[in-house]
Scaffold this motif. Structure first.
Motif, PDB file in Angstrom:
ATOM      1  N   ASP A 194     -93.759  88.849 -17.440  1.00  0.00           N
ATOM      2  CA  ASP A 194     -92.650  89.774 -17.666  1.00  0.00           C
ATOM      3  C   ASP A 194     -93.056  91.210 -17.327  1.00  0.00           C
ATOM      4  O   ASP A 194     -94.242  91.557 -17.318  1.00  0.00           O
ATOM      5  N   LYS A 249     -90.524  93.774 -18.485  1.00  0.00           N
ATOM      6  CA  LYS A 249     -89.777  94.484 -19.521  1.00  0.00           C
ATOM      7  C   LYS A 249     -90.634  94.726 -20.759  1.00  0.00           C
ATOM      8  O   LYS A 249     -91.285  93.824 -21.268  1.00  0.00           O
ATOM      9  N   GLY A 250     -90.630  95.987 -21.203  1.00  0.00           N
ATOM     10  CA  GLY A 250     -91.343  96.354 -22.416  1.00  0.00           C
ATOM     11  C   GLY A 250     -92.828  96.581 -22.243  1.00  0.00           C
ATOM     12  O   GLY A 250     -93.525  96.910 -23.195  1.00  0.00           O
ATOM     13  N   GLU A 255     -89.728 100.855 -13.681  1.00  0.00           N
ATOM     14  CA  GLU A 255     -89.015 101.395 -14.835  1.00  0.00           C
ATOM     15  C   GLU A 255     -87.627 100.769 -14.923  1.00  0.00           C
ATOM     16  O   GLU A 255     -87.162 100.401 -16.014  1.00  0.00           O
ATOM     17  N   LYS A 256     -86.970 100.630 -13.786  1.00  0.00           N
ATOM     18  CA  LYS A 256     -85.652  99.997 -13.756  1.00  0.00           C
ATOM     19  C   LYS A 256     -85.731  98.548 -14.243  1.00  0.00           C
ATOM     20  O   LYS A 256     -84.780  98.029 -14.847  1.00  0.00           O
ATOM     21  N   ALA A 257     -86.883  97.896 -14.014  1.00  0.00           N
ATOM     22  CA  ALA A 257     -87.074  96.506 -14.442  1.00  0.00           C
ATOM     23  C   ALA A 257     -87.446  96.405 -15.918  1.00  0.00           C
ATOM     24  O   ALA A 257     -87.631  95.301 -16.433  1.00  0.00           O
ATOM     25  N   GLY A 258     -87.572  97.555 -16.590  1.00  0.00           N
ATOM     26  CA  GLY A 258     -87.814  97.532 -18.028  1.00  0.00           C
ATOM     27  C   GLY A 258     -89.192  97.945 -18.473  1.00  0.00           C
ATOM     28  O   GLY A 258     -89.491  97.933 -19.672  1.00  0.00           O
ATOM     29  N   ALA A 259     -90.074  98.334 -17.519  1.00  0.00           N
ATOM     30  CA  ALA A 259     -91.393  98.818 -17.914  1.00  0.00           C
ATOM     31  C   ALA A 259     -91.243 100.119 -18.705  1.00  0.00           C
ATOM     32  O   ALA A 259     -90.302 100.889 -18.491  1.00  0.00           O
ATOM     33  N   LYS A 272     -92.405  93.573  -7.280  1.00  0.00           N
ATOM     34  CA  LYS A 272     -91.817  93.271  -8.590  1.00  0.00           C
ATOM     35  C   LYS A 272     -91.378  91.817  -8.663  1.00  0.00           C
ATOM     36  O   LYS A 272     -91.632  91.130  -9.658  1.00  0.00           O
TER      37      LYS A 272
END
Length: 323
Positions: A56, A58-59, A77-81, A48
């Motif tokens: 990026d 996230k999102g 997922e914790k990183a925003g994926a 990551k």
């Protein structure tokens, strides 16, 4: 997050290994596999952090190909994926993924699907980010796997791959899958024979390809590739470390290598000596160039480290941006 924060995952591992504590495991190969499993989130965090230097998370809609123990799904997922998805062909490994997902209260989904089979994976749709970490060498049709992963990328999507280097001096000494001396530099049929002599009840599912094999195939699929160089110490120190490892390999050749089938011992010896001699010739060339103050010494050092010193190659691939 360590495995201490993953009680369900740890419990399942203990049950599968038939142990009550990690310390009970004494077999080196079993310990290597167990350590690999327990580091699933830690390894995901390392990847990551590499990816975040270039794009990026996230999102972004995310797919992990060969999700195995599930750490990548939880970490990303914790990183925003978003819409985090994992696929694997091994149902037992998917059980581990589900345990990690549950421990992390994750919304990730996992499926028993084979990346080689386009009809299986295409219904999952398109993704902004796909990772394939230490997986491609295990598939029986890497070209099909690459093609399917690229076809599942959105227009501005990114593919991250980490691939073992069969020519790494440390892998020649003890490969990263089975800890077998010299198996990584044998042709596939001979490597199969070697493996089957040691593990007759198992299947040897590892096929090594060169870095150029992957780069050329990705370029044919219209991708721009970036080979990520790992953080390096002093180049001289790295080259000396490779030299020392090859010297260790030459010493091992003279020992009674009982794990190698008798009919393959000469072949293994010749190939190990050939690789060692090749490196040493190029290393001496590097030293001569360096002594003359030639700038090309740095270029040669980089090539030698990539070919013989890096255990894994890291590739980031994306579709060219139209201007």
């Amino acid at each position: 997050m360590s495995y201490e924060g993953l009680p369900g995952f740890k419990k399942l591992l203990m049950q599968r290994y038939g142990i009550n504590s990690i310390e009970e495991v004494q077999d080196p190969l079993a310990k290597m596999y167990l350590d690999f499993a327990l580091s699933t989130v830690y390894r995901a965090e390392l990847v990551k952090n590499i990816i975040l230097k270039y794009t990026d998370i996230k999102g972004k809609r995310y797919l992990d190909v060969g999700c195995a123990y599930g750490g990548f799904l939880a970490s990303f997922e914790k990183a925003g994926a978003v819409d985090v998805t994992g696929i694997d062909i091994n149902e037992q490994l998917l059980d581990y993924s589900r345990a990690v997902i549950a421990d992390c209260n994750s919304k990730a989904r996992v499926y028993n699907k084979n990346i080689v089979n386009g009809e299986e994976v295409q219904p999952l749709g398109k993704f902004d980010l796909i990772t394939c970490n230490d997986v491609i060498e295990h598939v029986d049709n890497p070209k099909a796997a690459l093609n399917n992963m690229i076809s599942m990328l959105n227009e501005k999507g990114t593919l991250f791959m980490q691939i073992p280097n069969r020519m790494s001096a440390s892998f020649i000494r003890s490969d990263g899958h089975f800890q077998l001396f010299g198996i990584s530099i044998l042709p596939k049929p001979l490597a199969d024979k070697y493996f089957n002599a040691v593990y007759p009840a198992s299947r040897h599912d590892v096929t090594y390809k060169s870095l150029n094999y992957y780069l050329n195939n990705l370029k044919e699929l219209g991708m721009e590739c970036n080979v990520i160089k790992p953080m390096q110490e002093d180049k001289d120190k790295s080259l000396k470390s490779i030299l020392n490892t090859f010297n260790e390999c030459e010493k091992l050749i003279n020992e009674d290598l009982i794990s190698i089938p008798p009919e393959l011992k000469d072949t293994v010896k010749k190939r190990v000596l050939k690789m060692s001699a090749l490196f040493k010739r190029q290393y001496n060339k590097y030293l001569n160039l360096k002594n003359t103050g030639s700038n090309s010494s740095e270029v040669l050092a980089g090539k030698l480290i990539q070919k013989f010193g890096e255990d894994f190659w890291i590739i980031l691939a994306g579709k060219p941006v139209c201007k």
